[in-house]
Design a protein around this motif. Structure first.
Motif, PDB file in Angstrom:
ATOM      1  N   ASN A 129      29.525  34.511  43.278  1.00 36.31           N
ATOM      2  CA  ASN A 129      29.229  35.059  44.605  1.00 36.31           C
ATOM      3  C   ASN A 129      30.013  36.344  44.849  1.00 36.31           C
ATOM      4  O   ASN A 129      29.474  37.318  45.374  1.00 36.31           O
ATOM      5  CB  ASN A 129      29.551  34.046  45.704  1.00 36.31           C
ATOM      6  CG  ASN A 129      28.563  32.890  45.733  1.00 36.31           C
ATOM      7  OD1 ASN A 129      27.449  33.007  45.239  1.00 36.31           O
ATOM      8  ND2 ASN A 129      28.990  31.774  46.299  1.00 36.31           N
ATOM      9  N   ALA A 130      31.281  36.327  44.480  1.00 38.98           N
ATOM     10  CA  ALA A 130      32.123  37.514  44.649  1.00 38.98           C
ATOM     11  C   ALA A 130      31.581  38.675  43.829  1.00 38.98           C
ATOM     12  O   ALA A 130      31.507  39.808  44.310  1.00 38.98           O
ATOM     13  CB  ALA A 130      33.567  37.199  44.255  1.00 38.98           C
ATOM     14  N   LEU A 131      31.167  38.390  42.586  1.00 39.89           N
ATOM     15  CA  LEU A 131      30.613  39.446  41.728  1.00 39.89           C
ATOM     16  C   LEU A 131      29.326  40.012  42.306  1.00 39.89           C
ATOM     17  O   LEU A 131      29.104  41.228  42.270  1.00 39.89           O
ATOM     18  CB  LEU A 131      30.347  38.912  40.318  1.00 39.89           C
ATOM     19  CG  LEU A 131      31.420  39.147  39.287  1.00 39.89           C
ATOM     20  CD1 LEU A 131      31.069  38.460  37.976  1.00 39.89           C
ATOM     21  CD2 LEU A 131      31.706  40.603  39.077  1.00 39.89           C
ATOM     22  N   GLY A 132      28.473  39.161  42.834  1.00 39.22           N
ATOM     23  CA  GLY A 132      27.226  39.622  43.438  1.00 39.22           C
ATOM     24  C   GLY A 132      27.480  40.584  44.581  1.00 39.22           C
ATOM     25  O   GLY A 132      26.844  41.641  44.673  1.00 39.22           O
ATOM     26  N   LYS A 133      28.403  40.244  45.454  1.00 37.38           N
ATOM     27  CA  LYS A 133      28.768  41.131  46.573  1.00 37.38           C
ATOM     28  C   LYS A 133      29.432  42.405  46.059  1.00 37.38           C
ATOM     29  O   LYS A 133      29.153  43.509  46.532  1.00 37.38           O
ATOM     30  CB  LYS A 133      29.713  40.405  47.527  1.00 37.38           C
ATOM     31  CG  LYS A 133      29.066  39.295  48.302  1.00 37.38           C
ATOM     32  CD  LYS A 133      30.072  38.591  49.185  1.00 37.38           C
ATOM     33  CE  LYS A 133      29.436  37.403  49.889  1.00 37.38           C
ATOM     34  NZ  LYS A 133      30.420  36.663  50.687  1.00 37.38           N
ATOM     35  N   TYR A 134      30.328  42.233  45.118  1.00 34.79           N
ATOM     36  CA  TYR A 134      31.119  43.324  44.566  1.00 34.79           C
ATOM     37  C   TYR A 134      30.246  44.422  43.972  1.00 34.79           C
ATOM     38  O   TYR A 134      30.431  45.601  44.251  1.00 34.79           O
ATOM     39  CB  TYR A 134      32.051  42.728  43.507  1.00 34.79           C
ATOM     40  CG  TYR A 134      32.859  43.688  42.691  1.00 34.79           C
ATOM     41  CD1 TYR A 134      33.919  44.375  43.259  1.00 34.79           C
ATOM     42  CD2 TYR A 134      32.590  43.878  41.339  1.00 34.79           C
ATOM     43  CE1 TYR A 134      34.686  45.234  42.497  1.00 34.79           C
ATOM     44  CE2 TYR A 134      33.353  44.729  40.568  1.00 34.79           C
ATOM     45  CZ  TYR A 134      34.401  45.405  41.157  1.00 34.79           C
ATOM     46  OH  TYR A 134      35.163  46.248  40.404  1.00 34.79           O
ATOM     47  N   HIS A 135      29.271  44.050  43.171  1.00 35.07           N
ATOM     48  CA  HIS A 135      28.433  45.036  42.494  1.00 35.07           C
ATOM     49  C   HIS A 135      27.655  45.925  43.461  1.00 35.07           C
ATOM     50  O   HIS A 135      27.308  47.052  43.120  1.00 35.07           O
ATOM     51  CB  HIS A 135      27.449  44.345  41.545  1.00 35.07           C
ATOM     52  CG  HIS A 135      28.095  43.795  40.328  1.00 35.07           C
ATOM     53  ND1 HIS A 135      27.565  42.753  39.618  1.00 35.07           N
ATOM     54  CD2 HIS A 135      29.233  44.136  39.675  1.00 35.07           C
ATOM     55  CE1 HIS A 135      28.344  42.478  38.597  1.00 35.07           C
ATOM     56  NE2 HIS A 135      29.360  43.302  38.611  1.00 35.07           N
ATOM     57  N   ASN A 136      27.372  45.428  44.657  1.00 35.81           N
ATOM     58  CA  ASN A 136      26.552  46.171  45.613  1.00 35.81           C
ATOM     59  C   ASN A 136      27.343  46.971  46.646  1.00 35.81           C
ATOM     60  O   ASN A 136      26.750  47.630  47.500  1.00 35.81           O
ATOM     61  CB  ASN A 136      25.592  45.216  46.319  1.00 35.81           C
ATOM     62  CG  ASN A 136      24.581  44.659  45.346  1.00 35.81           C
ATOM     63  OD1 ASN A 136      23.957  45.406  44.613  1.00 35.81           O
ATOM     64  ND2 ASN A 136      24.444  43.350  45.308  1.00 35.81           N
ATOM     65  N   SER A 162      26.799  55.777  45.833  1.00 34.69           N
ATOM     66  CA  SER A 162      26.576  54.937  44.651  1.00 34.69           C
ATOM     67  C   SER A 162      27.333  53.629  44.830  1.00 34.69           C
ATOM     68  O   SER A 162      28.251  53.525  45.645  1.00 34.69           O
ATOM     69  CB  SER A 162      27.072  55.649  43.397  1.00 34.69           C
ATOM     70  OG  SER A 162      26.355  56.837  43.180  1.00 34.69           O
ATOM     71  N   THR A 163      26.957  52.641  44.043  1.00 35.94           N
ATOM     72  CA  THR A 163      27.584  51.323  44.146  1.00 35.94           C
ATOM     73  C   THR A 163      28.638  51.124  43.061  1.00 35.94           C
ATOM     74  O   THR A 163      28.739  51.906  42.110  1.00 35.94           O
ATOM     75  CB  THR A 163      26.526  50.214  44.010  1.00 35.94           C
ATOM     76  OG1 THR A 163      25.926  50.321  42.714  1.00 35.94           O
ATOM     77  CG2 THR A 163      25.472  50.310  45.100  1.00 35.94           C
ATOM     78  N   VAL A 164      29.376  50.042  43.219  1.00 40.67           N
ATOM     79  CA  VAL A 164      30.390  49.670  42.228  1.00 40.67           C
ATOM     80  C   VAL A 164      29.745  49.512  40.854  1.00 40.67           C
ATOM     81  O   VAL A 164      30.292  49.988  39.855  1.00 40.67           O
ATOM     82  CB  VAL A 164      31.115  48.371  42.662  1.00 40.67           C
ATOM     83  CG1 VAL A 164      31.918  47.784  41.512  1.00 40.67           C
ATOM     84  CG2 VAL A 164      32.015  48.648  43.865  1.00 40.67           C
ATOM     85  N   ILE A 165      28.577  48.899  40.787  1.00 37.02           N
ATOM     86  CA  ILE A 165      27.918  48.717  39.484  1.00 37.02           C
ATOM     87  C   ILE A 165      27.568  50.065  38.860  1.00 37.02           C
ATOM     88  O   ILE A 165      27.713  50.257  37.646  1.00 37.02           O
ATOM     89  CB  ILE A 165      26.682  47.780  39.567  1.00 37.02           C
ATOM     90  CG1 ILE A 165      26.222  47.341  38.174  1.00 37.02           C
ATOM     91  CG2 ILE A 165      25.528  48.408  40.288  1.00 37.02           C
ATOM     92  CD1 ILE A 165      27.080  46.327  37.519  1.00 37.02           C
ATOM     93  N   ASP A 166      27.170  51.037  39.683  1.00 38.13           N
ATOM     94  CA  ASP A 166      26.885  52.381  39.176  1.00 38.13           C
ATOM     95  C   ASP A 166      28.140  53.000  38.562  1.00 38.13           C
ATOM     96  O   ASP A 166      28.082  53.613  37.492  1.00 38.13           O
ATOM     97  CB  ASP A 166      26.366  53.294  40.290  1.00 38.13           C
ATOM     98  CG  ASP A 166      25.045  52.840  40.888  1.00 38.13           C
ATOM     99  OD1 ASP A 166      24.225  52.253  40.152  1.00 38.13           O
ATOM    100  OD2 ASP A 166      24.851  53.073  42.100  1.00 38.13           O
TER     101      ASP A 166
END
Length: 161
Positions: free
Chosen positions: A6-13, A114-118
Motif C-alpha cells: 500500500n505504501a509503495l502504491g501511494k509512494y510511486h504516484n 513528474s511522479t516518484v516513479i518517473d
C-alpha cells in the motif's frame, strides 16, 4: 507485507513538487561566481547547480564533486586527445575562473509535476542518484535525490504502522 505494498502504491504516484526540499537548502551558484565559491560548497556537498541569476534561476549546468580534480590539475597533466581539451580548460592554471567555465552543461532534469516513479526510472536509466527539478518555466526549483526518495518512502511506511 500488505502495508508495504500500500505504501509503495501511494509512494510511486506522489508528485515531486510535494517531496522536494526548499530551494534555499540546495547548493546553488550563479554562473559568474568564482571557482572558490564552488569549491567551498563542494567541501560538504557532492554537486553544485549552476544557474543564470539574471534570468530568475534558469539551470545552466552542474558541477560534480569529482570535477575538483580537473580544477586542481595543471593543463599539462590532463590526458589530451582529440575532443578532450575541455577538461584541460577547466583547470584554474589553464585560466578557468568562474562556475560557467567548469560546469557540465547537460544536467539531468525532471519536471516538478513528474511522479516518484518517473524520477526512479530516470535515475535507473542514467545511473544517477540526483536530478534537478524544474518548474513549467524551466527554472530550477529543487532537486530530488535517492536519499530524499528513501526518506519519503520510510515516512510512508512508518505512517502505515
Amino acid at each position: 507485507m500488505e502495508n508495504l505494498e500500500n505504501a509503495l502504491g501511494k509512494y510511486h504516484n506522489i508528485k515531486l513538487k510535494h517531496v522536494i526540499p526548499p530551494v534555499d537548502m540546495m547548493p546553488v551558484v550563479c554562473y559568474n561566481d568564482p571557482i572558490i565559491k564552488v569549491m567551498e560548497l563542494l567541501r560538504s556537498r557532492h554537486h553544485v547547480w549552476v544557474i543564470n541569476c539574471k534570468e530568475e534561476g534558469s539551470l545552466l549546468g552542474v558541477i560534480k564533486y569529482l570535477s575538483v580534480i580537473d580544477f586542481l590539475l595543471p593543463p599539462d597533466k590532463h590526458n589530451l586527445y582529440i575532443g578532450s581539451t575541455r577538461s584541460a580548460l577547466k583547470s584554474v592554471i589553464g585560466g578557468a575562473k568562474t562556475a560557467k567555465e567548469v560546469m557540465e552543461k547537460n544536467a539531468l532534469t525532471i519536471n516538478h509535476n513528474s511522479t516518484v516513479i518517473d524520477a526512479l526510472l530516470k535515475m535507473k536509466r542514467y545511473n544517477v542518484q540526483i536530478l534537478a527539478v524544474l518548474n513549467d518555466e524551466e527554472r530550477l526549483i529543487g532537486e530530488i535525490s535517492l536519499k530524499i526518495l528513501i526518506d519519503k518512502f520510510l515516512s510512508l511506511c512508518l505512517a502505515q504502522e
